[in-house]
Design a protein around this motif. Structure first.
Motif, short mmCIF file in Angstrom:
data_model
loop_
_atom_site.label_atom_id
_atom_site.label_comp_id
_atom_site.label_asym_id
_atom_site.label_seq_id
_atom_site.Cartn_x
_atom_site.Cartn_y
_atom_site.Cartn_z
N GLN A 7 10.74 59.56 0.96
CA GLN A 7 11.58 58.36 0.94
C GLN A 7 12.39 58.27 2.24
O GLN A 7 13.06 59.21 2.62
CB GLN A 7 12.53 58.38 -0.26
CG GLN A 7 13.42 57.16 -0.35
CD GLN A 7 14.27 57.15 -1.62
OE1 GLN A 7 13.79 57.53 -2.69
NE2 GLN A 7 15.51 56.72 -1.50
N ARG A 8 12.30 57.14 2.89
CA ARG A 8 13.09 56.91 4.09
C ARG A 8 14.56 56.77 3.70
O ARG A 8 14.90 55.99 2.81
CB ARG A 8 12.62 55.63 4.80
CG ARG A 8 11.20 55.73 5.34
CD ARG A 8 10.65 54.34 5.67
NE ARG A 8 11.48 53.65 6.65
CZ ARG A 8 11.38 53.78 7.97
NH1 ARG A 8 10.45 54.58 8.47
NH2 ARG A 8 12.16 53.11 8.80
N SER A 9 15.41 57.55 4.35
CA SER A 9 16.83 57.51 4.01
C SER A 9 17.68 57.75 5.25
O SER A 9 17.22 58.36 6.23
CB SER A 9 17.18 58.57 2.96
OG SER A 9 17.04 59.87 3.49
N PHE A 10 18.89 57.28 5.19
CA PHE A 10 19.83 57.49 6.29
C PHE A 10 19.98 58.97 6.59
O PHE A 10 19.90 59.40 7.75
CB PHE A 10 21.19 56.89 5.93
CG PHE A 10 22.27 57.18 6.94
CD1 PHE A 10 22.51 56.31 7.98
CD2 PHE A 10 23.04 58.34 6.85
CE1 PHE A 10 23.50 56.58 8.93
CE2 PHE A 10 24.01 58.62 7.78
CZ PHE A 10 24.25 57.74 8.82
N GLU A 11 20.22 59.79 5.55
CA GLU A 11 20.53 61.20 5.76
C GLU A 11 19.36 61.96 6.38
O GLU A 11 19.55 62.85 7.21
CB GLU A 11 20.93 61.86 4.43
CG GLU A 11 22.19 61.30 3.81
CD GLU A 11 23.42 61.56 4.68
OE1 GLU A 11 23.31 62.31 5.68
OE2 GLU A 11 24.49 61.00 4.37
N ALA A 12 18.12 61.62 5.99
CA ALA A 12 16.96 62.32 6.53
C ALA A 12 16.79 62.02 8.02
O ALA A 12 16.57 62.93 8.83
CB ALA A 12 15.71 61.94 5.76
N PHE A 13 16.90 60.75 8.39
CA PHE A 13 16.79 60.40 9.80
C PHE A 13 17.95 60.99 10.61
O PHE A 13 17.76 61.46 11.74
CB PHE A 13 16.79 58.87 9.96
CG PHE A 13 15.46 58.24 9.63
CD1 PHE A 13 14.33 58.51 10.39
CD2 PHE A 13 15.33 57.36 8.57
CE1 PHE A 13 13.10 57.92 10.10
CE2 PHE A 13 14.12 56.77 8.26
CZ PHE A 13 13.00 57.05 9.03
N PHE A 14 19.14 60.99 10.00
CA PHE A 14 20.31 61.53 10.71
C PHE A 14 20.13 63.03 10.94
O PHE A 14 20.43 63.54 12.03
CB PHE A 14 21.58 61.26 9.90
CG PHE A 14 22.84 61.53 10.67
CD1 PHE A 14 23.52 60.50 11.29
CD2 PHE A 14 23.35 62.81 10.80
CE1 PHE A 14 24.67 60.74 12.02
CE2 PHE A 14 24.49 63.06 11.51
CZ PHE A 14 25.16 62.02 12.13
N LEU A 15 19.66 63.76 9.93
CA LEU A 15 19.43 65.20 10.07
C LEU A 15 18.45 65.49 11.20
O LEU A 15 18.68 66.35 12.06
CB LEU A 15 18.90 65.77 8.74
CG LEU A 15 18.30 67.19 8.80
CD1 LEU A 15 19.35 68.20 9.25
CD2 LEU A 15 17.74 67.58 7.43
N LYS A 16 17.35 64.76 11.22
CA LYS A 16 16.35 65.00 12.25
C LYS A 16 16.90 64.68 13.62
O LYS A 16 16.69 65.44 14.59
CB LYS A 16 15.09 64.17 11.97
CG LYS A 16 13.95 64.47 12.94
CD LYS A 16 12.67 63.74 12.57
CE LYS A 16 11.55 64.10 13.54
NZ LYS A 16 10.28 63.39 13.21
N ALA A 17 17.63 63.58 13.74
CA ALA A 17 18.21 63.20 15.03
C ALA A 17 19.21 64.26 15.50
O ALA A 17 19.22 64.63 16.67
CB ALA A 17 18.88 61.83 14.92
N TYR A 18 20.03 64.74 14.58
CA TYR A 18 21.06 65.71 14.94
C TYR A 18 20.43 67.02 15.40
O TYR A 18 20.87 67.64 16.38
CB TYR A 18 21.98 65.96 13.75
CG TYR A 18 23.28 66.62 14.12
CD1 TYR A 18 24.39 65.86 14.45
CD2 TYR A 18 23.40 68.00 14.15
CE1 TYR A 18 25.60 66.45 14.79
CE2 TYR A 18 24.59 68.61 14.50
CZ TYR A 18 25.69 67.83 14.82
OH TYR A 18 26.88 68.43 15.17
N ALA A 19 19.38 67.46 14.67
CA ALA A 19 18.71 68.70 15.04
C ALA A 19 17.98 68.57 16.37
O ALA A 19 18.00 69.49 17.20
CB ALA A 19 17.73 69.11 13.94
N LEU A 20 17.35 67.44 16.61
CA LEU A 20 16.65 67.23 17.88
C LEU A 20 17.63 67.17 19.06
O LEU A 20 17.33 67.63 20.15
CB LEU A 20 15.84 65.93 17.83
CG LEU A 20 14.47 65.98 17.15
CD1 LEU A 20 13.86 64.59 17.11
CD2 LEU A 20 13.55 66.95 17.88
N ALA A 21 18.80 66.58 18.82
CA ALA A 21 19.77 66.43 19.89
C ALA A 21 20.41 67.76 20.27
O ALA A 21 21.04 67.86 21.34
CB ALA A 21 20.85 65.44 19.48
#
Length: 890
Positions: A736-750
């Motif tokens: 499921q596409r969700s704010f928290e999942a995208f945010f987690l991935k972005a934060y870890a990549l950054a």
């Protein structure tokens, strides 16, 4: 020269280390027409006052008084049943860790030993580094040294101890249903990797072999799938009977009772030197084809198994009880190869406490190093619960148990260092703790080890009020070179009534060594009047993190009926260092001022940090005080709580936010989103251990798979597994596409050196997150992070838009980002004004003053940095700036 140095200092990025630290809330606040005030009539608080008054009348404790003032006095009495704190009852704590006077020189010396030492020396040096870092407020330093010690462990025993210790330190990260023997996927903590002999530091941080790519556990060839294969009573197939070496046939028989076990002479002789001498030496057995073995106490099954092993070198055909007897056989007849095989096989069968308790005695009796290691590993990974077993406690605590472990090579300073730490955390005053520390002292070899063991024994004896013994142990630690233990000697003398002797001792310490904050703090305990005040001021100047001086000054002010001044004093340390004891004092003072809302806030914050905390000298459970305060404080329903949470977050009131979340969890303890928000707040307050507990509870209470994967991802990220965290985020997004999942991935990549391609990926992910449903504060954090990436990419207009949008939804911290944009756009006045807005809104604003100093002239910058240091003495930038400025003076 001057300009370059200051510019270099200014260019250093100052961040709060904040990770997605926003909380879900509604955008409003409690009004005057709240349900608590609606409807007229008698309020809940008045009813509570009358109830207490009725109880007091019945008990005859006070005279019937009908005034409202008298009623409130009754309430105050019930909330402060033990009165106000007394300065004479306050004492500074003695830290149970190594505390060198010259910390920098000590760490430098340890580092030199690490660089110059061989295999054994590196492990020892990293263990010493662990003991120094143990007393640091940042637990990450200790855990990093612990990992390095495990990486350089030279034998199975050291690997088992350090891997178990690492697992104990991260026990708050574990999920419901997980076992202490579960593998986290890395060699450092893998229970199987710990039992592999050999020194291989390069593999320490690598993935272990427990899991294949499809997560199927890889079985060892010698493991029989749980020990369920029955013993074979035949000799196997023709290939098995072909034998090896000189003989491919059975040319002798061992007779046991009426049974003849046919064997190959050469294969049996190869088992050990005694068999070689018997079968090929000058004994009569060397000339016989039948050898009577009936009187040796060996069963037919075991002898048959020995014969098969002599040819095949395998154990997987036999039941576990037969292998145990084979181990005993191998010991009696010095069959080293067979003993090693049996040892390893039995060690692979130890999975839980039942197995370990059953097999530990066999291992100790037969001196099976690996088997004992496997059992020991279970006991250590099950701490502290395993110590509740009488047999385990006796094994570790008694001299006899230590001696038995030593015979198998499983006694070390590191083992008892770990055990004593667990025991002290469980109950510092217990007999178990004392016995483990005594064993620790017996294992101590080097100087620092003796300092550590003796000092801890002194601390425990002092807690047990055995002052004479405490003084002796502290003196032993001082003799070994641990100067800080002098504090323990003085304290023990003070407790025994020798105050002047204690004063002289600390006074001499200050004269003989470079003064340190804790020296003045300790001497203040033995002074009165002006001398005490001066020493406490000196202690704070030398070490602002010491809480006792603030606490003493605050309580002294209360004794002079200056409660507001007392609160201001205790606020000084709470502003930069959160601790339960300081929050308790402030709650105490607030109750005395009848500020029940403020007191309830602090008690709730305390219970978040320590759910079992006891107030008022440990005489009242914190939960009980919440019950007493709740009726006399303003009542909030769940919607009110969300609104209050939003307001607290917007004003950067972390303690207030923490208290609101605690109240919301009272009504809905299974709400994972609240646990998650709680963990973010705790990270902001640098309470990592408690934060991980909250994050684990968020994961355990998850209502859906995709949500659970997100929390697992954050746990992995916070424990240093960035790639695994990204994989969890991807798995969650696939469901499921969700704010928290995208945010987690972005934060870890950054969280790496971002190139242009990586930055674009992070921007795309944050934009995807913003397209998903979420609350304003979470989106505010995403916008803030997006603005930071745009600034790094030099897209300043886009960054400004992000920050302004974040501010529109009350993400107050975006002022700092917008100020940075203005600064880069050469608008220093606008940048300064933006930081001024943050200072006006934020409750905790040391970092804001620090950052604003970069956008003004030198005189104004010095003023801001001075304020930043007053608010948070732990921030290093102001000191570096001032040092650089002094260097630049002509």
């Amino acid at each position: 020269m001057q300009h370059n140095i200051l510019a270099s200092i200014r260019s250093t990025k100052i961040t709060d280390g904040c990770k997605a630290t926003q909380v879900y809330a509604l955008n409003s606040s409690v009004g005057a027409d709240s349900p608590i005030n609606a409807g007229g009539g008698e309020s809940i608080g008045d009813k509570f006052f009358h109830h207490l008054l009725d109880r007091s009348k019945q008990s005859g404790r006070i005279k019937p008084v009908g005034t409202k003032t008298a009623t409130r006095d009754v309430v105050l009495e019930s909330l402060l049943p033990y009165g106000l704190p007394l300065s004479e009852l306050l004492e500074p704590s003695i830290e149970p860790y190594l505390k060198p006077i010259d910390l920098v020189e000590t760490l430098a010396g340890v580092h030199r030993r690490i660089v110059s030492s061989g295999e054994d020396g590196k492990f020892e040096a990293f263990l010493e580094q662990c003991s120094v870092f143990r007393g640091f407020p940042d637990a990450k330093l200790f855990r990093r040294s612990l990992r390095l010690a495990r990486q350089h462990a030279v034998d199975v025993h050291s690997k088992v101890v350090m891997a178990s210790w690492l697992r104990y330190e991260r026990r708050e990260d574990e999920f419901d249903g997980s076992s202490a023997m579960d593998c986290c996927g890395r060699n450092l903590e893998c229970p199987k990797a710990s039992l592999i002999t050999g020194y291989d530091p390069e593999s320490g941080f690598g993935h272990c072999s427990c899991f294949q790519k499809d997560n199927v556990i890889v079985d060892n060839d010698d493991v029989d799938g749980g020990g369920k294969i029955e013993c074979s009573t035949s000799y196997g197939n023709e290939d098995d009977r072909s034998g090896s070496g000189d003989g491919g046939y059975h040319d002798i028989s061992f007779c046991i009772g009426d049974s003849d076990i046919r064997c190959n002479r050469y294969s049996m002789a190869s088992l050990s030197r005694p068999f070689m001498a018997m079968l090929y030496g000058g004994f009569v057995e060397s000339r016989r084809e039948k050898i009577n073995f009936s009187l040796n106490g060996v069963s037919v099954d075991v002898m048959m198994a020995v014969e098969v092993f002599s040819r095949t070198k395998r154990l997987s055909l036999f039941a576990n009880n037969v292998v145990v007897e084979m181990l005993s056989f191998a010991n009696r007849f010095c069959c080293e190869e067979m003993k090693s095989a049996c040892d390893a096989h039995l060690a692979s069968l130890v999975f839980d406490m039942d197995d370990a308790l059953l097999l530990i005695e066999y291992g100790l009796e037969e001196t099976a190093h690996l088997l004992v290691a496997a059992c020991l590993q279970v006991f250590l990974r099950e701490l502290p619960s395993s110590m509740h077993s009488l047999s385990v406690s006796k094994l570790f605590c008694s001299v006899e148990g230590r001696d038995r472990l030593a015979l198998v090579g499983h006694v070390s300073f590191s083992l008892y260092c770990f055990l004593s730490q667990v025991a002290m955390e469980e109950d510092m005053k217990s007999n178990t703790t004392v016995m483990l520390l005594e064993r620790l002292g017996e294992c101590a070899a080097s100087g620092w080890q003796k300092q550590f063991a003796y000092h801890q024994l002194g601390v425990v004896m002092l807690e047990r009020k055995e002052y004479k013994d405490a003084q002796q142990w502290f003196e032993a630690a001082v003799k070994e070179g641990h100067i800080y233990s002098s504090v323990g000697v003085a304290r023990a003398k003070y407790k025994r009534g020798h105050t002047y002797s204690a004063y002289k001792m600390i006074n001499s310490l200050i004269s003989d060594h470079k003064p340190v904050g804790w020296m003045y703090q300790e001497r203040a305990l033995y002074c009165i009047g002006k001398e005490k005040t001066i020493d406490l001021v000196s202690a704070t100047e030398l070490d602002p993190t010491l809480s006792y001086p603030y606490k003493h000054r605050a309580v002294f002010l209360v004794e002079e009926s200056k409660i507001e001044a007392a609160i201001s004093e205790i606020n000084k340390i709470i502003g930069f260092k959160i601790s339960t004891d300081c929050l308790e004092l402030r709650a105490w003072f607030l109750i005395a001022m009848k500020d029940y809302e403020g007191a309830l806030r602090d008690v709730r914050a305390i219970l978040t940090l320590d759910p079992n905390y006891k107030m008022f000298y440990g005489k009242m459970q914190g939960d009980r005080l919440v019950e007493l305060l709740r009726p006399v404080a303003q009542q909030w329903n769940q919607a009110d709580c969300w609104m209050q949470l939003y307001d607290n977050w917007s004003s950067v009131d972390d303690i207030g936010s923490l208290a609101v979340v605690h109240q919301m969890l009272e009504n809905n303890p299974g709400k994972s989103i609240l646990r998650f928000r709680q963990s973010l707040l705790l990270l902001r307050l640098n309470c990592q251990k408690v934060a991980m507990r909250s994050l684990r509870l968020a994961r355990n209470h998850s209502s859906s798979t995709h949500e659970r994967l997100i929390y697992e991802g954050w746990i992995l990220y916070d424990t240093g597994h960035r790639e695994e965290a990204i994989a969890k985020a991807d798995e969650s997004i696939s469901i499921q596409r969700s704010f928290e999942a995208f945010f987690l991935k972005a934060y870890a990549l950054a969280d790496s050196c971002l190139d242009s391609e990586s930055s674009k990926n992070v921007i795309d992910l944050l934009e995807e997150a913003l397209r998903c449903p979420s609350d304003g504060l979470r989106k505010g954090q995403a916008l803030n992070n997006l603005g930071s990436i745009y600034v790094d990419c030099e897209k300043l207009d886009l960054a400004a838009d992000c920050y302004k949008h974040a501010l529109n939804i009350k993400h107050t911290r975006a002022h700092q980002g917008l100020a940075r944009v203005y600064h880069l756009q050469n608008q220093p006045k606008a940048a300064y004004d933006e930081m001024t807005k943050l200072i006006e809104k934020a409750k905790n604003n040391a970092s804001a003053y620090e950052k604003r100093s970069e956008y003004c002239d030198r005189d104004m910058a010095k003023g801001d940095l001075s304020l930043a240091t007053q608010l948070d003495p732990l921030r290093t930038y102001p000191y570096r700036y001032r040092a650089a400025e002094i260097l630049c003076l002509p």
